[in-house]
Design a protein around this motif. Structure first.
Motif, PDB file in Angstrom:
ATOM      1  N   UNK A 125       0.861  -1.187   0.000  1.00  0.00           N
ATOM      2  CA  UNK A 125       0.000   0.000   0.000  1.00  0.00           C
ATOM      3  C   UNK A 125       0.900   1.240   0.000  1.00  0.00           C
ATOM      4  N   UNK A 126       0.507   2.316  -0.713  1.00  0.00           N
ATOM      5  CA  UNK A 126       1.388   3.492  -0.846  1.00  0.00           C
ATOM      6  C   UNK A 126       1.907   4.018   0.487  1.00  0.00           C
ATOM      7  N   UNK A 127       1.055   3.958   1.530  1.00  0.00           N
ATOM      8  CA  UNK A 127       1.472   4.527   2.825  1.00  0.00           C
ATOM      9  C   UNK A 127       2.438   3.622   3.588  1.00  0.00           C
ATOM     10  N   UNK A 128       2.597   2.374   3.140  1.00  0.00           N
ATOM     11  CA  UNK A 128       3.433   1.429   3.909  1.00  0.00           C
ATOM     12  C   UNK A 128       4.633   0.877   3.153  1.00  0.00           C
ATOM     13  N   UNK A 129       4.670   1.027   1.817  1.00  0.00           N
ATOM     14  CA  UNK A 129       5.688   0.284   1.064  1.00  0.00           C
ATOM     15  C   UNK A 129       7.113   0.711   1.413  1.00  0.00           C
ATOM     16  N   UNK A 130       7.334   2.004   1.672  1.00  0.00           N
ATOM     17  CA  UNK A 130       8.686   2.459   2.018  1.00  0.00           C
ATOM     18  C   UNK A 130       9.100   1.887   3.372  1.00  0.00           C
ATOM     19  N   UNK A 131       8.192   1.979   4.352  1.00  0.00           N
ATOM     20  CA  UNK A 131       8.486   1.428   5.686  1.00  0.00           C
ATOM     21  C   UNK A 131       8.732  -0.070   5.601  1.00  0.00           C
ATOM     22  N   UNK A 132       7.902  -0.783   4.825  1.00  0.00           N
ATOM     23  CA  UNK A 132       8.068  -2.230   4.668  1.00  0.00           C
ATOM     24  C   UNK A 132       9.402  -2.577   4.035  1.00  0.00           C
ATOM     25  N   UNK A 133       9.787  -1.832   3.000  1.00  0.00           N
ATOM     26  CA  UNK A 133      11.060  -2.079   2.324  1.00  0.00           C
ATOM     27  C   UNK A 133      12.252  -1.872   3.244  1.00  0.00           C
ATOM     28  N   UNK A 134      12.180  -0.835   4.066  1.00  0.00           N
ATOM     29  CA  UNK A 134      13.288  -0.543   4.996  1.00  0.00           C
ATOM     30  C   UNK A 134      13.362  -1.603   6.098  1.00  0.00           C
ATOM     31  N   UNK A 135      12.212  -2.007   6.620  1.00  0.00           N
ATOM     32  CA  UNK A 135      12.232  -3.006   7.693  1.00  0.00           C
ATOM     33  C   UNK A 135      12.808  -4.326   7.190  1.00  0.00           C
ATOM     34  N   UNK A 136      12.414  -4.734   5.996  1.00  0.00           N
ATOM     35  CA  UNK A 136      12.942  -5.992   5.453  1.00  0.00           C
ATOM     36  C   UNK A 136      14.444  -5.881   5.202  1.00  0.00           C
ATOM     37  N   UNK A 137      14.915  -4.698   4.792  1.00  0.00           N
ATOM     38  CA  UNK A 137      16.357  -4.486   4.611  1.00  0.00           C
ATOM     39  C   UNK A 137      17.081  -4.657   5.940  1.00  0.00           C
ATOM     40  N   UNK A 138      16.516  -4.076   7.000  1.00  0.00           N
ATOM     41  CA  UNK A 138      17.128  -4.185   8.331  1.00  0.00           C
ATOM     42  C   UNK A 138      17.137  -5.641   8.799  1.00  0.00           C
ATOM     43  N   UNK A 139      16.021  -6.329   8.595  1.00  0.00           N
ATOM     44  CA  UNK A 139      15.937  -7.739   8.998  1.00  0.00           C
ATOM     45  C   UNK A 139      17.025  -8.555   8.303  1.00  0.00           C
ATOM     46  N   UNK A 140      17.155  -8.383   6.984  1.00  0.00           N
ATOM     47  CA  UNK A 140      18.150  -9.147   6.232  1.00  0.00           C
ATOM     48  C   UNK A 140      19.568  -8.831   6.697  1.00  0.00           C
ATOM     49  N   UNK A 141      19.833  -7.558   6.937  1.00  0.00           N
ATOM     50  CA  UNK A 141      21.184  -7.144   7.334  1.00  0.00           C
ATOM     51  C   UNK A 141      21.555  -7.667   8.718  1.00  0.00           C
ATOM     52  N   UNK A 142      20.556  -8.017   9.520  1.00  0.00           N
ATOM     53  CA  UNK A 142      20.814  -8.526  10.870  1.00  0.00           C
ATOM     54  C   UNK A 142      20.987 -10.041  10.897  1.00  0.00           C
ATOM     55  N   UNK A 143      20.757 -10.715   9.759  1.00  0.00           N
ATOM     56  CA  UNK A 143      20.859 -12.177   9.721  1.00  0.00           C
ATOM     57  C   UNK A 143      22.246 -12.617   9.269  1.00  0.00           C
ATOM     58  N   UNK A 144      22.679 -13.769   9.748  1.00  0.00           N
ATOM     59  CA  UNK A 144      24.018 -14.279   9.440  1.00  0.00           C
ATOM     60  C   UNK A 144      24.059 -14.954   8.072  1.00  0.00           C
TER      61      UNK A 144
END
Length: 576
Positions: free
Chosen positions: A353-372
């Motif tokens: 959804x337009x109001x969430x896609x940027x936040x969703x993209x950033x959160x998934x980036x953070x999640x991936x960067x925190x995984x080994x």
């Protein structure tokens, strides 16, 4: 292993490129090698260490280049072998490595080896592919077994000329090579591997790496009573000679210090996976397990409804791949949410959804960067591209997997409109096509994918949302998904012991809305918390770390509130 002994590919961030859809330099509507060269500085600016090029080999393109006609040549619309040599050199000159797709389970039916093989039963290359006589049931000719192809239908194709069937686990135009034949294997290593290793490539993503040893090829159990053809992935994957074949391949790779990441489907036994990636076993450096990207898929990929998963499902899938490197393992693992075979992760796992896609993209980036493990980003993921909309009709779906599924549903239901609409909804959520649309570089014509004066239409329809999501705009926007990817990759590199190599522990598997886990490395600890909902949530510190000092390392939202997670916000804390 001390830090100084770590191989280069462990701490690397890999950026995957799908050549047809990355950048068109000459205006013919198809991405090409010169287009990739023109954006190497952009790729490097993200924080990437390794560039992975999907198949760029000469091919009839029945399966988008995974049907290779000549391993030693380049698909003409992409360029030439000389362009490829320049791409290798230009990538290296920027301090990055380059890996290619290695597709050696099968070739195109137009490959010279197969043309010889099917020319006559007594041809010297007959045994380079897998040929079998027909079975006869009540006088009717039938294929040798009941296996279903990965793209629907039987895995066997009748060859009228020599009166036998040949095996193709994918399209009929992709006959499987016979790895049981030692001469075939040596030809594969020379043509598909050494030709490019000699030209400087640094390794391979190995397509369908666990399918070379097919076992006895007996009938598969009936799991789809409505079909004559049955799922056989557990039969033709991980066969008895896999260890031997990979050890032999590894002898070639070792001479060049080349890395491998294997595509490893249908392998639920993690002990088996660990064998593949064990440093001692010398088979593969790492593999792509599909546990995470299979979340929400049906028994047959598209037999499901959108968002048919829960957060605990996703957590368990991530834990399985993270635990591959848990002490005393000598293996390695990968982190990815997207590739050329997957729909876009924001659409699948958060909200587009337009109001969430940027936040969703950033959160998934953070999640991936925190995984080994070694981190893989797919083109467009770094700017938060999402699936194309349901309003696009079936003519926009170019992938053989999508069109075959839609046709199959139509055939099985007599064209039932409700069932076809259901199939299209599943495709809109999970189809491979969403990863294959042209990159959105700008708001210029064709989203900047082709030169502005190009008169050719891009081979696939560009997205309609370039005005709100394109590279040029995000490069100058500090609050963009791209800006956050650059930042989080710097954080990952600054804390690579903990984030890339640390031990992963899920602290609350059953929470349906918050994903919280710790990372531990030699006394250092971090906590990652992600809110997978579209509303603010109270930040509750897990009891396992209560009382410890928490220092906020990074948040995926600007100006976060103490004690509260915003919608789709992720945070990493250092613990002391």
């Amino acid at each position: 292993m001390s830090v100084t002994q770590r191989p280069w590919w462990k701490d690397g961030v890999v950026y995957q490129i799908y050549p047809a859809s990355f950048k068109d330099s000459n205006g013919d509507g198809i991405g090409d090698l010169n287009g990739i060269i023109s954006e190497l500085d952009y790729i490097r600016s993200i924080g990437v260490d390794v560039v992975w090029i999907c198949p760029m080999y000469d091919s009839p393109q029945v399966d988008m280049g995974y049907d290779i006609r000549d391993y030693e040549d380049v698909y003409a619309p992409y360029g030439t072998v000389q362009d490829m040599e320049r791409l290798i050199a230009e990538t290296h000159s920027r301090g990055m490595k380059i890996i290619l797709d290695l597709v050696i389970n099968h070739t195109s039916d137009q490959h010279k080896w197969f043309l010889e093989s099917r020319s006559a039963k007594d041809n010297p290359k007959r045994d380079w592919y897998i040929w079998r006589p027909a079975r006869y049931v009540n006088g009717e000719r039938k294929p040798p077994n009941n296996w279903v192809s990965n793209f629907t239908g039987s895995v066997w194709e009748w060859d009228e000329h020599t009166q036998e069937y040949y095996l193709h686990l994918f399209c009929p135009e992709q006959p499987d090579l016979n790895w049981e034949n030692a001469e075939t294997r040596q030809a594969i290593y020379k043509s598909a591997m050494e030709f490019w290793l000699e030209r400087g490539v640094d390794g391979f993503r190995v397509d369908t790496v666990n399918m070379y040893s097919k076992g006895e090829m007996l009938d598969a159990p009936v799991t789809d009573p409505g079909s004559e053809w049955q799922f056989a992935g557990f039969q033709y994957c991980n066969g008895p000679r896999m260890k031997e074949f990979l050890a032999e391949m590894n002898q070639v790779l070792e001479k060049y210090d080349a890395m491998t990441v294997g595509e490893c489907p249908n392998t639920p036994d993690m002990k088996r996976v660990l064998e593949y990636v064990s440093a001692k076993e010398k088979q593969l450096d790492m593999v792509f397990q599909f546990d995470v990207v299979d979340v929400g898929q049906g028994p047959y990929k598209f037999q499901t409804t959108p968002k048919n998963w829960t957060l605990p499902h996703l957590k368990r899938a991530i834990a399985r791949t993270q635990h591959l490197i848990r002490t005393p393992s000598d293996g390695w693992t990968t982190v990815f949410l997207e590739n050329h075979d997957q729909a876009r992760s924001i659409t699948r796992f958060t909200s587009d959804a337009p109001e969430h896609r940027v936040a969703g993209g950033k959160m998934l980036a953070l999640l991936m960067a925190a995984l080994s493990g070694t981190l893989f980003i797919y083109q467009g993921q770094e700017i938060g591209l999402v699936n194309f909309p349901e309003t696009w009709d079936m003519s926009e779906y170019k992938d053989v997997d999508s069109s075959n599924y839609y046709k199959m549903v139509g055939a099985r239901t007599g064209g039932d409109e409700e069932k076809l609409a259901e199939a299209k909804r599943a495709l809109q959520h999970l189809a491979r096509d969403h990863a294959r649309v042209p990159m959105s570089w700008s708001t210029a014509p064709h989203n900047g994918f082709s030169p502005p004066d190009s008169t050719a239409m891009p081979w696939m329809r560009p997205l309609d949302d370039a005005a709100t999501c394109n590279v040029a705009q995000q490069q100058s926007d500090k609050s963009s998904v791209l800006a956050f990817w650059k930042r989080i990759l710097q954080v990952r590199k600054a804390h690579n012991d903990l984030l890339v190599h640390g031990q992963y522990d899920d602290l609350d598997v059953e929470d349906p809305e918050i994903f919280v886990f710790s990372k531990t490395w030699m006394g250092k600890r971090a906590l990652c918390v992600c809110n997978f909902t579209d509303r603010a949530k109270t930040l509750e510190v897990p009891e396992q770390v209560r009382g410890e000092k928490m220092e906020l390392l990074v948040s995926s939202v600007e100006g976060g509130v103490d004690g509260e997670l915003a919608a789709y916000e992720g945070r990493i804390y250092l613990l002391a």
